[in-house]
Design a protein around this motif. Structure first.
Motif, PDB file in Angstrom:
ATOM      1  N   HIS A 128      26.681  26.869  50.259  1.00  0.00           N
ATOM      2  CA  HIS A 128      25.718  28.070  49.998  1.00  0.00           C
ATOM      3  C   HIS A 128      25.450  27.877  48.547  1.00  0.00           C
ATOM      4  CE1 HIS A 128      26.527  29.902  53.858  1.00  0.00           C
ATOM      5  NE2 HIS A 128      27.861  29.769  53.643  1.00  0.00           N
ATOM      6  N   LEU A 178      22.428  28.976  45.436  1.00  0.00           N
ATOM      7  CA  LEU A 178      21.494  30.039  45.115  1.00  0.00           C
ATOM      8  C   LEU A 178      20.983  29.413  43.657  1.00  0.00           C
ATOM      9  CD1 LEU A 178      22.684  33.561  45.474  1.00  0.00           C
ATOM     10  CD2 LEU A 178      21.364  32.091  47.091  1.00  0.00           C
ATOM     11  N   PRO A 237      17.602  30.862  48.028  1.00  0.00           N
ATOM     12  CA  PRO A 237      18.328  29.927  48.498  1.00  0.00           C
ATOM     13  C   PRO A 237      17.926  28.495  48.456  1.00  0.00           C
ATOM     14  CG  PRO A 237      17.721  31.772  50.162  1.00  0.00           C
ATOM     15  CD  PRO A 237      16.914  31.635  48.949  1.00  0.00           C
TER      16      PRO A 237
END
Length: 321
Positions: free
Chosen positions: A205, A207, A151
């Motif tokens: 979000h 990654l 993350p």
């Protein structure tokens, strides 16, 4: 998870066939969208499918009768994407065997986009596998160079923002791009700066994957867009102005863009046609005076002590005075 791979192409059929063949062997795309951006000899859908052994219904071929640039071609491709995720590739890129495992890693994840590592063929001069040294350092600084999937928090994002703004090292959630109206600029070069930076600024979000999933081929003597060193390079300030304005509107940290812009300005100035350097220096000085607060200089020096020396002193007289 479904994936579309979108590919702009201009007069590059041999590389495109190589790429399509690799994608067919990897079997990792539900849909392929190819935008023929004004190739003198139009591409043929049936011939592409046959040469790459692809079912006809998996490949969508679109065409511009006159070349409009890779940015516009990618934006057109996005409008024809039916899958929930999207990866842009250029015709001369090659995905590696790490791409299918990366997609398997992502299948159960919720994310706006995933940035992954790549191999730059210029690294082979130093007998290294992976990106160029600056990008490798930024990945290490972000703490995302070890571990298949990580993350990305604000601190890591501040480093990864500064990596090369390639359009093909990220897997996007299609609805994320559409919801935020994120696309490429209509510039001949540097069209991907806005796509890269606006993605980082808008995402909740993110990654990062250390799987090296694409090979980026660079031919210093080639005739590709990345080899162009003429007046089109001055348009970089259009893209940088837009990102600086968005950072100001969001009240985001201006330091990552300052570091990125200084490095990019230095690279362009060193490679630009000599007769264009005075005009470029004027534009660069104006941009820096408007968007890089002198209060940032200590932080810039701390992050990259040699950065002022890496660009022509005429560009930043206030910093050297």
């Amino acid at each position: 998870m479904t994936l579309t791979i979108a590919i702009p192409v201009h007069d590059d059929e041999a590389f495109l066939l190589r790429l399509l063949g690799r994608l067919a062997r990897l079997g990792c795309a539900d849909q392929l969208v190819v935008v023929d951006d004004g190739s003198p000899t139009p591409l043929d859908h049936a011939a592409l499918c046959a040469a790459a052994t692809l079912p006809a219904d998996r490949l969508t071929l679109l065409r511009h009768d006159t070349a409009q640039g890779p940015g516009i071609a990618r934006n057109v491709a996005l409008a024809h994407v039916d899958s929930d995720h999207l990866l842009y590739l250029d015709a001369d890129d090659l995905p590696t065997r790490e791409l299918p495992p990366l997609l398997a890693d992502l299948a159960s994840q919720t994310f706006d986009f995933c940035i992954f590592r790549h191999h730059d063929t210029r690294s082979e001069m130093e007998r290294r596998w992976g990106p160029e040294q600056l990008d490798a350092r930024l990945w290490r600084a972000a703490g995302t160079d070890i571990g298949a999937l990580t993350p990305v928090g604000p601190k890591a994002a501040a480093s990864l923002m500064q990596t090369a703004n390639y359009p093909w090292n990220k897997i996007y959630r299609t609805d994320f791009l559409r919801a935020h109206n994120i696309g490429c600029s209509d510039l001949a070069v540097h069209e991907d700066i806005e796509l890269h930076w606006r993605s980082f600024l808008a995402a909740d979000h993110i990654l990062a994957s250390d799987r090296i999933s694409v090979i980026h081929f660079v031919d210093a003597d080639g005739d590709r867009l990345t080899n162009r060193l003429g007046p089109e390079r001055l348009a970089v300030f259009t893209a940088l102005d837009r990102i600086a304005a968005e950072i100001a509107t969001r009240e985001a940290d201006p330091l990552p863009l300052a570091l990125f812009a200084l490095g990019l300005i230095g690279w362009i100035h060193d490679h630009l046609l000599p007769e264009l350097r005075p005009a470029f220096a004027d534009r660069a000085r104006d941009w820096l005076n408007r968007h890089v607060d002198p209060a940032l200089y200590p932080a810039i020096d701390a992050a990259r002590p040699k950065i002022w020396a890496d660009i022509d002193q005429l560009l930043v007289p206030a910093a050297t005075g």
